[in-house]
Enzyme design. Structure first.
Site, PDB file in Angstrom:
ATOM      1  N   ASP B 199       0.902  -1.147   0.000  1.00 50.63           N
ATOM      2  CA  ASP B 199       0.000   0.000   0.000  1.00 50.63           C
ATOM      3  C   ASP B 199       0.938   1.192   0.000  1.00 50.63           C
ATOM      4  O   ASP B 199       1.510   1.539   1.027  1.00 50.63           O
ATOM      5  CB  ASP B 199      -0.870  -0.009   1.259  1.00 50.63           C
ATOM      6  N   HIS B 200       1.140   1.788  -1.192  1.00 49.60           N
ATOM      7  CA  HIS B 200       2.255   2.736  -1.289  1.00 49.60           C
ATOM      8  C   HIS B 200       2.078   3.932  -0.374  1.00 49.60           C
ATOM      9  O   HIS B 200       3.029   4.630  -0.068  1.00 49.60           O
ATOM     10  CB  HIS B 200       2.488   3.169  -2.736  1.00 49.60           C
ATOM     11  N   HIS B 262      -6.176   2.671   1.240  1.00 48.51           N
ATOM     12  CA  HIS B 262      -5.449   3.854   1.706  1.00 48.51           C
ATOM     13  C   HIS B 262      -6.148   4.551   2.873  1.00 48.51           C
ATOM     14  O   HIS B 262      -5.538   4.845   3.889  1.00 48.51           O
ATOM     15  CB  HIS B 262      -5.275   4.863   0.576  1.00 48.51           C
TER      16      HIS B 262
END
Lengths: 308, 508
Positions: B199-200, B262
């Site tokens: 999950d960047h 996110h």
């Protein structure tokens, strides 16, 4: 850049505030004050390096250029903010009596409560911590490799006067070497029997690397001379064979270790802004550097003893 | 970790970076945007910073008739166009010797055989020592096929003392059931500690700074609860439309695309209790605790909102509506805007709603967390003095313009007592960000080091789906999303949703 001639600290400070309000951004998020003590000739390069390093560490950068100490005291300053700086900068030229009291000019310009670092790009005082300007800072950065007078002794003198917060760019330069050597022993936890460092004849970095290896590994570390550039080879000898990092062109190294194929690894000699940025990352005492300087003094002591 | 002590390492020696041990990476989905714009440049940047081990190798796998050099050229171009640090020949040479390409299909046994031989050859000539990460930059529908092949050809089984890891990107399923199925597929082949979900957002400096800000300071934690906080707004807005992602986006929508991963992770970091330590296990424990205490309010129609952008003008450009985008059905009911209300049922957060919203073609690109405080219980001023004073707010700006803002009242200069909102701002440095690494650099390095704190585990993924599934079911059963004009801040129903609680969205 605003030019202030025949000025004083409070005018410079007022100009900082004026310039910030004019730029429309009163909060600059600056994290430290960096004092640079430099000759007129080195000022441009030093400020440029600080500018690049300040991308990572927004700072108020005070360049202090001491000139002739004779005659009437005059202070001239160039003050500016922004324009590819993420902080503020003042280049302060001192002339006359005030040269001996530079700290009185700098003290009122330190940012409230934030840490202070000082950097001598060329010739540092004999004892940086005892220097009036140096004592304002908690981090004192010297560069034994850039000293123009008495090169071969410079590192020794600095080590002899080591005080908490002192550090040298010759030490910063060997971080990639040290990282690679440590990684080599992470990968193959072999016992090192002896080691050697090969470098140019005068190389404070190589001296520090030798002392560090000696201090950490408790084995003899030879120092051998090559034509450079900088450090060209480090070998750690183990019972399975040598772990060797050799870098002949200052850019690309070959990493060899027992039972593994040789591999290329980029190991570029870093530029001043990179070194300065690394140096400013932590402002507390560098314990490993302290131990290394102490070891270097011991090694030098025994070497001198042997000669005598 | 126990083992032989490395005499050259010292915990006090904080200059020495952690360099990953000998290893390589196999990249599936070489030609995709993700690979070219994020993964390849990040690998180069890591090498440039001296953080990759000597001998690091990158194997590309795709259905292309390429030789190793062709693959190297693709990487070269992507590095040239997208890398963060300057291009240096010697770094490139270090990397380029380790490039390999294996052409083939995901169900081509022959190709996977060749992949195994390639990896073995790399262990031999590059010293990757049998440590390999498989990066699946491919649609999840292929995970099964690839994982199966990796298992069948003995690629997923590490020799003792070595590792094999798999890296996957979102989406982690499209609901609880599919997330579990996906996890089962990967779990059958890799053990759970070897599965790294990227999950960047969690690799971003500002997101990690949430933890630093909350737990390193004494200033915020005392007021970080329902006694002082009125509500929390978490926003991720994009000014662009769906662009080239039609194939993926239609049928998925904003809630699945963004809220589930996110925004839920952001919520967890903002709302969680203090972890015992910052290791992966303790962080996960706290995130799981807070995610399992999240409940949806009673009436979903009143407390959620969704929308779909129409054609119009946004930011001075004429743009098409979602249903006119190429590859989208004219009658698509996919939402491009989603807002939900969540309650965190803990003592700390009882009575404090968390409003999460995300959307495409909104006013501007921004991600932020706004903690809105209650108004002072008593204002010893007359009503006109505080007319322009709103609630104190602490805003964590995640992107762009990373930093923090605190909004509070101050006296307007003049003879009358008049109070107005002002901002106090901490920017992450004028260009701090220039030197701060990309999220992908950090995450890829963590994969190679086997350091999991920044990767969500499947329990977190499943809990997020558990929270979101009833909303998605309700939406699926209740007609089309409400249209909203491009370049605005979403559909009317979203504003009404907050107005019902006597609140309003911030304009971020």
């Amino acid at each position: 850049m605003i030019e202030l001639t025949n000025t004083n600290s409070s005018e410079i400070a007022a100009e900082f505030v004026r310039a910030r309000i004019k730029a429309g951004s009163p909060a600059m998020g600056m994290v430290m004050t960096l004092i640079i003590v430099v000759d007129e000739g080195g000022a441009h390069d030093a400020m440029e390096a600080a500018r690049k390093a300040s991308r990572e560490h927004p700072a108020r950068v005070l360049g202090v250029i001491p000139r002739d100490a004779r005659g009437e005291a005059t202070i001239n300053a160039q003050v500016g903010i922004g324009e590819s700086w993420s902080g503020e900068t003042a280049l302060i030229r001192l002339k006359g009596e005030v040269v001996k009291h530079a700290e009185s000019v700098v003290l009122p310009l330190l940012l409230p409560d934030s840490p202070v670092a000082i950097w001598w790009p060329e010739n540092p005082p004999l004892d940086p911590a005892a220097d009036p300007l140096g004592s304002l800072a908690q981090r004192r950065i010297t560069d034994a490799a850039a000293v123009t007078r008495g090169k071969s002794k410079a590192l020794h003198t600095l080590c002899a006067h080591y005080a908490k917060g002192n550090t040298d760019l010759a030490w910063t330069r060997i971080t990639p070497w040290r990282a690679l050597l440590a990684a080599a022993l992470d990968q193959q936890p072999l016992k090192v029997r002896r080691a050697s460092v090969t470098a140019e004849r005068i190389s404070p970095s190589a001296d520090l690397l030798q002392a560090w290896l000696n201090d950490r590994l408790h084995v003899d570390v030879d120092r051998q001379t090559s034509r450079g550039p900088g450090i060209t080879e480090v070998v750690m000898d183990t019972k399975d064979g040598p772990i060797r990092i050799s870098r002949l062109d200052g850019k690309l190294a070959t990493f060899s270790s027992p039972g593994r194929p040789d591999r290329p690894v980029a190991l570029k000699r870093r530029e001043l802004p990179d070194l300065l940025a690394e140096e400013l990352r932590r402002l507390d005492e560098d314990d490993i550097y302290r131990d290394t300087t102490a070891r270097l003094m011991k090694l030098n002591g025994t070497a001198a003893g042997k000669k005598a | 970790m126990t083992g032989p002590v490395n005499p050259l390492r010292d915990p006090e020696d904080r200059r020495l970076p952690r360099i990953a041990g000998p290893c390589g990476m196999v990249l599936f989905g070489v030609t995709g945007d993700l690979s070219r714009k994020k993964i390849m440049p990040a690998i180069y940047d890591l090498a440039n910073r001296g953080l990759l081990p000597p001998g690091f190798s990158l194997v590309g796998f795709a259905r292309r008739d390429w030789a190793d050099q062709d693959f190297a050229q693709i990487v070269h171009d992507s590095v040239r166009d997208h890398s963060r640090t300057e291009f240096r020949e010697e770094v490139w040479r270090q990397l380029a010797e380790g490039f390999r390409f294996v052409p083939g299909d995901f169900n081509d046994d022959h190709a996977f055989d060749q992949l195994r031989r390639t990896i073995e050859e790399l262990d031999e000539v590059r010293g990757t020592s049998g440590n390999h990460a498989f990066y699946l930059a491919i649609p999840p529908s292929f995970f099964g096929a690839v994982a199966g092949q990796l298992k069948e050809h003995g690629l997923a089984e590490p020799r003792p003392g070595h590792w094999r890891r798999v890296v996957v990107e979102k989406p982690f399923g499209h609901d609880l059931a599919s997330a579990r199925a996906l996890n089962d597929i990967l779990g059958e082949v890799f053990e759970s500690g070897s599965i790294f979900r990227i999950d960047h957002y969690l690799g971003k400096e500002t997101v990690q700074n949430i933890l630093a800000m909350r737990f390193a300071n004494n200033l915020f934690e005392p007021i970080w609860n329902g006694n002082y906080v009125d509500h929390v707004q978490i926003t991720m807005a994009e000014d662009v439309g769906i662009g080239g992602r039609a194939g993926y986006y239609d049928g998925v929508g904003a809630a699945r695309d963004v809220i589930q991963n996110h925004l839920m992770q952001l919520l967890a970091l903002v709302a969680m209790e203090e972890p015992v330590s910052f290791d992966a296990e303790s962080l996960r424990t706290e995130k799981l605790k807070v995610l399992s205490s999240v409940v949806l309010p009673g009436s979903l129609d009143q407390t959620t909102a969704r929308g779909q952008y129409t054609a119009g003008w946004a930011g001075g450009e004429k743009v098409v509506g979602f249903c006119e985008e190429e590859g989208i059905s004219k009658t698509s009911k996919t939402e491009t805007y989603a807002a939900v209300t969540l309650n965190v049922e803990t003592r700390r957060w009882a009575g404090v709603p968390f409003y999460l919203r995300t959307g495409k073609r909104l006013g501007r690109r921004v991600t932020e967390v706004a903690v809105v405080f209650k108004r002072a219980p008593h204002l010893p001023f007359n009503a006109t003095a505080t007319e322009e004073l709103t609630a104190n707010t602490l805003v964590i700006r995640v992107q762009p313009d990373e930093g923090m803002t605190i909004r509070f009242g101050a006296k307007v200069p003049g003879t009358a007592m008049e109070i107005r909102d002002v901002n106090m701002d901490f920017a992450y440095g004028g260009s701090f960000t220039e030197s701060s690494p990309e999220a992908y650099e950090r995450l890829i390095l963590d994969v190679l080091l086997g350091d999991p704190p920044l990767f969500p585990r499947h329990e977190e993924v499943e809990l997020s789906w558990k929270i979101l599934d009833p909303v998605l079911a309700r939406w699926a059963a209740s007609g089309a999303p409400e249209p909203y004009g491009p370049g605005t801040w979403g559909p009317k129903s979203a504003n009404e949703m907050l107005a019902r609680d006597g609140r309003a969205w911030r304009r971020p």
